[in-house]
Design an enzyme around this catalytic site. Structure first.
Site, mmCIF file in Angstrom:
data_model
loop_
_atom_site.group_PDB
_atom_site.id
_atom_site.type_symbol
_atom_site.label_atom_id
_atom_site.label_comp_id
_atom_site.label_asym_id
_atom_site.label_seq_id
_atom_site.Cartn_x
_atom_site.Cartn_y
_atom_site.Cartn_z
ATOM 1 N N CYS A 1 -33.254 -46.301 -22.904
ATOM 2 C CA CYS A 1 -32.655 -45.847 -21.651
ATOM 3 C C CYS A 1 -31.833 -46.939 -20.963
ATOM 4 C CB CYS A 1 -33.738 -45.348 -20.697
ATOM 5 S SG CYS A 1 -34.827 -46.669 -20.113
ATOM 6 N N GLY B 1 -34.731 -75.155 -38.624
ATOM 7 C CA GLY B 1 -33.553 -74.666 -37.923
ATOM 8 C C GLY B 1 -32.344 -74.489 -38.809
#
Length: 405
Positions: free
Chosen positions: A328, A218
């Site tokens: 879209c 991380g």
């Protein structure tokens, strides 16, 4: 890599395209191993979910890395790339006992993260070496979607359930060889990481036959100029000292394991896209590119920022643009970002495109996934061909003619 190299690759292989710099991946791997050079037994397992192209896996294998996998399909890819089973760790979440047993049969190291599966697996396979994933209930990481060690996380066995966990191990006589944690991605404060490490050390004292402690990863990398990042060197000094002291206390030299993904490949990645249209509205100038969140979803999913530069006109006068895609739906990569003047046909380069970019790509709007290229020894190598219409149809089965009448 230089802009001229990227432009040449965009011309050679087309756009959009992902490019990875092998030298940067190698330097990040070496940086991490150097930071923990005071630990006698260190192992780096690459978190392949960040970027799972087989060529990247082979590159890291040649450097000595193992693999961190989260699905049976990733395990199969790792084996296909030439990794020995014992070099692969399997840390799933929410999968069936059957999948875990299937992976175990391949000789891979199993890491279990819930009490139900732990008890079932231990009862059936008490002699199999098993690692246990602990949730330390430490909030670390950036976006909540990538912070996985907090109290409401679905990942890991709660540290508060340790007595129950120990009882299952004692009753089944399981062979526990490792303890694992992962607090989340984009860790800024190493003191928080070290605090979570102490919880892991305390949990480890309950198991007498450990071979390793796995601290996940991380580590944050910079996404823009002067951006903050995890101080790996400082973490290396502090955690190495504490880990070595714990091994002395435990009475056995254990292996220290990390599972970096983003740290190794993020900065090595470049996403190149061509500008289809420059569109001026009443208040905004849009630069519409030949891509969308079907190829790079992180800005929309996590609100992440990728530095964008116009490598076709790097010294041009800067203007404000909103960079958008051709999907879209609203797929905005950047709002009102200062970028060198953009013209239709220019190539834009997105930085930090090595981790969780292509690996999260899709065929939404029936668009093709882009090509991938590895820049190695001053030369571009195609490591994934651009998809074609045949790829979209590959697994689709049309209705029989009689059924359509």
């Amino acid at each position: 890599m230089q802009s001229k190299d990227l432009l040449q690759l965009a011309e050679q292989f087309g756009s959009p395209i992902y490019v990875y710099d092998a030298e940067k991946i190698q330097s990040q791997y070496n940086r991490l191993t150097k930071a923990f050079s005071k630990v006698d037994k260190l192992r780096i397992n690459y978190a392949m979910k960040a970027l799972s192209n087989v060529a990247i896996l082979q590159l890291l294998k040649d450097m000595g890395a193992g693999l961190d996998t989260v699905s049976i399909q990733e395990v199969l890819l790792g084996l296909h790339a030439g990794y020995a089973p014992e070099k692969i760790f399997y840390t799933p979440n929410g999968v069936s006992l059957e999948e875990i047993e299937e992976v175990n049969a391949m000789g891979v190291q199993i890491n279990i993260d819930n009490l139900s599966i732990l008890e079932q697996f231990g009862t059936k396979h008490p002699n199999v070496p098993v690692c246990i994933r602990i949730n330390p209930h430490v909030m670390a990481g950036g976006n909540t979607n990538i912070s996985v060690g907090h109290i409401d996380s679905k990942f890991g066995i709660s540290i508060h359930q340790l007595p129950h966990l120990v009882r299952i191990v004692e009753n089944t006589k399981m062979n526990i060889v490792g303890i694992h944690m992962h607090t989340g991605s984009d860790i800024l404060d190493i003191e928080v990481f070290l605090y979570a490490a102490e919880i892991l050390f305390d949990a480890a004292k309950n198991f007498k036959n450990l071979e390793f402690l796995d601290f996940g990863s991380g580590f944050k990398v910079p996404y823009k100029k002067d951006d903050i990042e995890t101080d790996i060197e400082e973490l290396g000094k502090k955690l190495s000292k504490r880990f070595n002291a714990f091994c002395t206390e435990y009475g056995k030299e254990l292996t220290l394991i990390f599972e970096p993904g983003k740290f190794l490949v993020s900065e090595a990645g470049f996403f190149l896209a061509k500008v289809n249209v420059v569109k001026q509205t009443t208040s905004t100038v849009f630069a519409g590119i030949d891509s969308g969140f079907n190829h790079l979803i992180r800005p929309m999913l996590y609100g992440s920022q990728h530095h964008i530069e116009n490598i076709s006109n790097p010294k041009g006068k800067e203007r404000f643009y909103s960079v958008v895609g051709y999907i879209c739906e609203t797929d905005t990569f950047a709002n009102n970002r200062r970028i060198s003047e953009i013209k239709e046909g220019d190539i834009l380069c997105f930085r930090n495109a090595g981790a969780y970019c292509f690996s999260m790509a899709s065929n939404y709007n029936s668009r093709y996934k882009p090509a991938e290229v590895l820049w190695l020894n001053g030369e571009g190598h195609l490591i994934r061909a651009r998809e074609s219409f045949e790829d979209l149809l590959k697994n689709q089965i049309p209705l029989p003619i009689a059924a359509t009448v």
